[in-house]
Design a protein around this motif. Structure first.
Motif, mmCIF file in Angstrom:
data_model
loop_
_atom_site.group_PDB
_atom_site.id
_atom_site.type_symbol
_atom_site.label_atom_id
_atom_site.label_comp_id
_atom_site.label_asym_id
_atom_site.label_seq_id
_atom_site.Cartn_x
_atom_site.Cartn_y
_atom_site.Cartn_z
ATOM 1 N N MET A 1 -3.073 -2.014 -12.475
ATOM 2 C CA MET A 1 -3.602 -0.917 -11.673
ATOM 3 C C MET A 1 -3.072 -0.996 -10.243
ATOM 4 O O MET A 1 -2.685 0.019 -9.664
ATOM 5 C CB MET A 1 -5.126 -0.940 -11.685
ATOM 6 N N SER A 2 -3.011 -2.191 -9.684
ATOM 7 C CA SER A 2 -2.462 -2.352 -8.334
ATOM 8 C C SER A 2 -0.982 -1.964 -8.298
ATOM 9 O O SER A 2 -0.519 -1.312 -7.360
ATOM 10 C CB SER A 2 -2.624 -3.801 -7.862
ATOM 11 N N ILE B 1 -4.125 1.324 -2.539
ATOM 12 C CA ILE B 1 -3.578 0.144 -3.210
ATOM 13 C C ILE B 1 -4.582 -1.004 -3.124
ATOM 14 O O ILE B 1 -4.809 -1.721 -4.101
ATOM 15 C CB ILE B 1 -2.225 -0.260 -2.593
ATOM 16 N N GLY B 2 -5.197 -1.157 -1.968
ATOM 17 C CA GLY B 2 -6.178 -2.220 -1.782
ATOM 18 C C GLY B 2 -7.433 -2.031 -2.608
ATOM 19 O O GLY B 2 -8.061 -3.000 -3.027
ATOM 20 N N LEU B 3 -7.824 -0.798 -2.858
ATOM 21 C CA LEU B 3 -9.024 -0.528 -3.655
ATOM 22 C C LEU B 3 -8.771 -0.590 -5.157
ATOM 23 O O LEU B 3 -9.719 -0.608 -5.939
ATOM 24 C CB LEU B 3 -9.600 0.837 -3.286
ATOM 25 N N ALA B 4 -7.520 -0.655 -5.566
ATOM 26 C CA ALA B 4 -7.208 -0.674 -6.994
ATOM 27 C C ALA B 4 -7.738 -1.938 -7.665
ATOM 28 O O ALA B 4 -8.329 -1.866 -8.749
ATOM 29 C CB ALA B 4 -5.698 -0.552 -7.207
ATOM 30 N N ARG C 1 3.132 4.777 -6.789
ATOM 31 C CA ARG C 1 2.810 6.195 -6.743
ATOM 32 C C ARG C 1 3.305 6.784 -5.423
ATOM 33 O O ARG C 1 3.100 6.195 -4.362
ATOM 34 C CB ARG C 1 1.296 6.365 -6.863
ATOM 35 N N PRO C 2 3.981 7.938 -5.450
ATOM 36 C CA PRO C 2 4.447 8.539 -4.194
ATOM 37 C C PRO C 2 3.274 8.881 -3.270
ATOM 38 O O PRO C 2 2.259 9.403 -3.708
ATOM 39 C CB PRO C 2 5.153 9.821 -4.632
ATOM 40 N N GLY C 3 3.406 8.532 -2.034
ATOM 41 C CA GLY C 3 2.373 8.851 -1.048
ATOM 42 C C GLY C 3 1.174 7.925 -1.092
ATOM 43 O O GLY C 3 0.137 8.230 -0.508
ATOM 44 N N ALA C 4 1.289 6.801 -1.772
ATOM 45 C CA ALA C 4 0.160 5.871 -1.862
ATOM 46 C C ALA C 4 -0.111 5.247 -0.501
ATOM 47 O O ALA C 4 0.815 4.883 0.222
ATOM 48 C CB ALA C 4 0.460 4.788 -2.881
#
Length: 78
Positions: free
Chosen positions: A32-33, A47-50, A39-42
């Motif tokens: 998931m991370s 990313i930290g909440l994944a 992902r474009p525009g991440a």
């Protein structure tokens, strides 16, 4: 050892649940991370909440597994 048979069964169940929990955390949080990072525009927040989101998902799955195992043990005891 002179431990009661019941203690051994419960210990085995505990180890299975912990093992399943570790597998779920690794199996869900790492991919998931990774997918959130490519992902474009991440954003860094996403990313930290994944990983915590995947951990919560893993906890829910482990809880469901625990309930399933308890019901199975109750049926076997009856």
């Amino acid at each position: 050892m002179q431990a009661p048979e019941e203690a051994l069964d419960l210990t085995v169940q505990y180890i299975r649940i912990c093992g399943a929990g570790m597998v779920f955390v690794i199996a869900y949080s790492l991919p998931m991370s990774y997918f959130m990072s490519i992902r474009p525009g991440a954003t860094l927040t996403e990313i930290g909440l994944a990983a915590p989101a995947a951990t919560v998902f893993g906890i829910l799955l482990c809880t469901a597994y625990y309930i399933k195992m308890n019901r199975k043990l109750e049926r076997q005891a009856a």
